[in-house]
Scaffold this motif. Sequence first.
Motif, PDB file in Angstrom:
ATOM      1  N   THR A   2      44.317  53.207  50.342  1.00 43.42           N
ATOM      2  CA  THR A   2      45.668  53.736  50.172  1.00 43.42           C
ATOM      3  C   THR A   2      46.915  53.653  49.887  1.00 43.42           C
ATOM      4  OG1 THR A   2      45.480  51.384  51.151  1.00 43.42           O
ATOM      5  CG2 THR A   2      44.539  53.204  52.834  1.00 43.42           C
ATOM      6  N   ASN A   3      46.772  53.425  47.869  1.00 49.39           N
ATOM      7  CA  ASN A   3      47.582  53.298  47.688  1.00 49.39           C
ATOM      8  C   ASN A   3      48.851  51.211  47.838  1.00 49.39           C
ATOM      9  OD1 ASN A   3      47.161  55.860  46.428  1.00 49.39           O
ATOM     10  ND2 ASN A   3      48.889  55.945  47.592  1.00 49.39           N
ATOM     11  N   GLN A   4      47.660  50.713  47.732  1.00 48.71           N
ATOM     12  CA  GLN A   4      48.325  49.334  48.640  1.00 48.71           C
ATOM     13  C   GLN A   4      47.584  48.102  47.244  1.00 48.71           C
ATOM     14  OE1 GLN A   4      48.727  47.017  52.492  1.00 48.71           O
ATOM     15  NE2 GLN A   4      47.459  49.032  52.818  1.00 48.71           N
ATOM     16  N   ASN A   5      48.369  48.581  45.627  1.00 51.65           N
ATOM     17  CA  ASN A   5      47.334  48.439  44.479  1.00 51.65           C
ATOM     18  C   ASN A   5      47.698  47.027  44.161  1.00 51.65           C
ATOM     19  OD1 ASN A   5      46.501  50.861  44.436  1.00 51.65           O
ATOM     20  ND2 ASN A   5      48.125  51.097  42.610  1.00 51.65           N
ATOM     21  N   THR A   6      48.561  45.936  44.309  1.00 47.25           N
ATOM     22  CA  THR A   6      48.347  44.710  44.680  1.00 47.25           C
ATOM     23  C   THR A   6      47.594  44.096  45.413  1.00 47.25           C
ATOM     24  OG1 THR A   6      50.895  44.579  44.112  1.00 47.25           O
ATOM     25  CG2 THR A   6      50.369  42.782  44.962  1.00 47.25           C
ATOM     26  N   MET A   7      47.386  44.208  46.504  1.00 43.58           N
ATOM     27  CA  MET A   7      46.681  43.961  48.107  1.00 43.58           C
ATOM     28  C   MET A   7      44.851  44.164  47.204  1.00 43.58           C
ATOM     29  SD  MET A   7      48.413  41.896  50.224  1.00 43.58           S
ATOM     30  CE  MET A   7      46.965  41.693  51.136  1.00 43.58           C
ATOM     31  N   ALA A   8      44.825  45.195  46.615  1.00 43.86           N
ATOM     32  CA  ALA A   8      43.411  45.354  46.439  1.00 43.86           C
ATOM     33  C   ALA A   8      42.817  43.969  45.082  1.00 43.86           C
ATOM     34  CB  ALA A   8      43.834  46.930  45.827  1.00 43.86           C
ATOM     35  N   LYS A   9      44.186  44.513  44.085  1.00 45.02           N
ATOM     36  CA  LYS A   9      43.978  43.162  42.842  1.00 45.02           C
ATOM     37  C   LYS A   9      43.605  41.617  43.745  1.00 45.02           C
ATOM     38  CE  LYS A   9      46.052  41.802  38.551  1.00 45.02           C
ATOM     39  NZ  LYS A   9      46.811  41.885  37.829  1.00 45.02           N
ATOM     40  N   ILE A  10      44.276  40.940  44.846  1.00 46.25           N
ATOM     41  CA  ILE A  10      44.198  40.738  45.128  1.00 46.25           C
ATOM     42  C   ILE A  10      43.395  39.530  45.133  1.00 46.25           C
ATOM     43  CG2 ILE A  10      44.408  38.243  46.897  1.00 46.25           C
ATOM     44  CD1 ILE A  10      47.601  39.550  46.476  1.00 46.25           C
ATOM     45  N   HIS A  11      42.093  41.022  46.350  1.00 46.69           N
ATOM     46  CA  HIS A  11      40.687  41.086  46.711  1.00 46.69           C
ATOM     47  C   HIS A  11      40.087  41.223  46.194  1.00 46.69           C
ATOM     48  CE1 HIS A  11      41.845  40.117  51.026  1.00 46.69           C
ATOM     49  NE2 HIS A  11      42.967  40.540  50.672  1.00 46.69           N
ATOM     50  N   PHE A  12      40.496  42.021  45.238  1.00 45.07           N
ATOM     51  CA  PHE A  12      39.791  42.472  43.877  1.00 45.07           C
ATOM     52  C   PHE A  12      38.620  40.858  42.651  1.00 45.07           C
ATOM     53  CE2 PHE A  12      40.330  47.256  44.137  1.00 45.07           C
ATOM     54  CZ  PHE A  12      39.304  46.963  44.888  1.00 45.07           C
ATOM     55  N   ASN A  13      40.071  40.789  42.723  1.00 49.84           N
ATOM     56  CA  ASN A  13      39.610  39.756  41.951  1.00 49.84           C
ATOM     57  C   ASN A  13      39.241  37.811  43.304  1.00 49.84           C
ATOM     58  OD1 ASN A  13      41.171  40.312  39.705  1.00 49.84           O
ATOM     59  ND2 ASN A  13      43.202  39.376  40.652  1.00 49.84           N
ATOM     60  N   LYS A  14      38.949  37.666  43.931  1.00 48.69           N
ATOM     61  CA  LYS A  14      38.888  36.944  44.629  1.00 48.69           C
ATOM     62  C   LYS A  14      36.971  37.317  44.870  1.00 48.69           C
ATOM     63  CE  LYS A  14      38.091  33.100  47.607  1.00 48.69           C
ATOM     64  NZ  LYS A  14      38.350  32.055  47.019  1.00 48.69           N
ATOM     65  N   ALA A  15      37.029  38.728  44.676  1.00 48.61           N
ATOM     66  CA  ALA A  15      35.606  38.742  45.200  1.00 48.61           C
ATOM     67  C   ALA A  15      34.488  38.188  43.313  1.00 48.61           C
ATOM     68  CB  ALA A  15      35.410  40.444  45.433  1.00 48.61           C
ATOM     69  N   LEU A  16      34.917  38.207  42.516  1.00 54.09           N
ATOM     70  CA  LEU A  16      35.126  37.951  41.413  1.00 54.09           C
ATOM     71  C   LEU A  16      34.690  37.553  41.400  1.00 54.09           C
ATOM     72  CD1 LEU A  16      36.441  41.178  39.366  1.00 54.09           C
ATOM     73  CD2 LEU A  16      34.020  40.958  40.350  1.00 54.09           C
ATOM     74  N   GLU A  17      35.782  36.152  41.767  1.00 50.32           N
ATOM     75  CA  GLU A  17      35.499  34.295  41.681  1.00 50.32           C
ATOM     76  C   GLU A  17      33.986  34.650  42.656  1.00 50.32           C
ATOM     77  OE1 GLU A  17      37.970  31.097  43.698  1.00 50.32           O
ATOM     78  OE2 GLU A  17      40.169  32.803  43.368  1.00 50.32           O
ATOM     79  N   LEU A  18      33.771  34.835  43.469  1.00 53.07           N
ATOM     80  CA  LEU A  18      33.001  34.621  43.838  1.00 53.07           C
ATOM     81  C   LEU A  18      31.926  34.788  43.691  1.00 53.07           C
ATOM     82  CD1 LEU A  18      34.033  34.832  47.708  1.00 53.07           C
ATOM     83  CD2 LEU A  18      33.617  32.624  46.977  1.00 53.07           C
ATOM     84  N   ASP A  19      31.754  36.320  43.095  1.00 54.56           N
ATOM     85  CA  ASP A  19      30.423  36.592  42.832  1.00 54.56           C
ATOM     86  C   ASP A  19      30.787  37.691  41.453  1.00 54.56           C
ATOM     87  OD1 ASP A  19      28.563  38.145  42.363  1.00 54.56           O
ATOM     88  OD2 ASP A  19      27.549  39.070  44.137  1.00 54.56           O
ATOM     89  N   PRO A  20      31.012  37.387  40.251  1.00 56.39           N
ATOM     90  CA  PRO A  20      31.277  37.844  39.299  1.00 56.39           C
ATOM     91  C   PRO A  20      30.342  39.079  38.792  1.00 56.39           C
ATOM     92  CG  PRO A  20      30.885  35.147  38.951  1.00 56.39           C
ATOM     93  CD  PRO A  20      30.335  35.749  40.272  1.00 56.39           C
ATOM     94  N   GLN A  21      29.345  39.314  40.222  1.00 60.55           N
ATOM     95  CA  GLN A  21      28.943  40.340  38.953  1.00 60.55           C
ATOM     96  C   GLN A  21      28.992  41.540  40.240  1.00 60.55           C
ATOM     97  OE1 GLN A  21      27.240  40.479  36.723  1.00 60.55           O
ATOM     98  NE2 GLN A  21      27.968  38.711  35.505  1.00 60.55           N
ATOM     99  N   ASP A  22      29.843  41.089  41.310  1.00 66.26           N
ATOM    100  CA  ASP A  22      30.066  42.433  42.166  1.00 66.26           C
ATOM    101  C   ASP A  22      30.305  43.962  41.431  1.00 66.26           C
ATOM    102  OD1 ASP A  22      31.164  43.713  44.441  1.00 66.26           O
ATOM    103  OD2 ASP A  22      31.727  41.539  45.827  1.00 66.26           O
TER     104      ASP A  22
END
Length: 337
Positions: free
Chosen positions: A247-267
């Motif tokens: 939905t072109n909300q790149n800032t929010m996308a980046k926040i949640h991608f970073n959080k996911a990788l913080e929890l699981d670096p292999q996501d």
Amino acid sequence: MSLKIDQGLFNLDFTDYHAILGTAVDADLKEIRKRYLTIARRLHPDSCMTEDISDRQRASELLSKLVNPAYEKLSQEKTYAEYCILLRLKGQQAVKQQETIVLNSDSARLLAAASDIDTSYRLALRNLAEKQYNQLDQAIEIAGQISELNLVYLMRKESRGEAVGTRRTAAPSAGENSTPMRSPTPTTPVRVPATREALIAAYLRRSQEFETKQNFPRAILELRDAIKMDASSSECHSRLGLIYLKTNQNTMAKIHFNKALELDPQDAVALEGKRRLETPTSTAIAPAKGKLEPQKPGVKGGKPDPGKLDKKGKSSSKDKPDNGNGGLFGLFGSKKK
């Protein structure tokens, strides 16, 4: 008329459908249906006994906005299973926060000190349920008192390590033969999941269904609710990031991608999402290939050169392209001769 209930489980951000119907938290489907029909006959416009217009309106509002949704939630096995998980989680939450919980009703205080929890709970519940919808102006207050009973019952059961929320097996009535038939039809009992993972999976499933239908706001809402329940789920964060990316909300996308990788670096979803975010997209337009036609002498950019005008201020005829058309006729067709 306000339909807000601010006692018991309702204070824990939970809709206590059992309290609305006046049924026990482990009531079976037969009990729930019987209780619902009793309330519906009392509140429905066609069978409501009161002649007062305001009371009839209040009865209709209670039925449509509280009673019907409560019955719909408790009568379906799929939604009831999810509801039971939340109910038990709220019981666990209440035990942890018991120092901050204040009981307003006498029935809840008595249950908190009772030695026989089950008998005291069902007796107090029956007394409140009998008068719950007799006086419509007290229906909300009594629902709150029942919810306090449910809260205390859950807390005491949870402190003993006893699960609450699964339906009791309905006992056969006096006219029914309790002896099993010679060749009974095998049935698979409905099992209520005991962990929050099942509820998270339900949120993920619903979000994917909404995403397939391109209902992205609802998909986002489902995932945000899932994260409220379990903020440590990398899958929820990566899926939410992916929808934000779509939905072109790149800032929010980046926040949640970073959080996911913080929890699981292999996501894998988060890794692919970050790669797409960080890949630059070229916006430059490549020049068209091929030779450009040489401009005619005295013509710049397809227009006559001001230096080549004749004495009357008009371009010379030799510089004009002879296409047989002129003026407005060039737009709509050849000039008639």
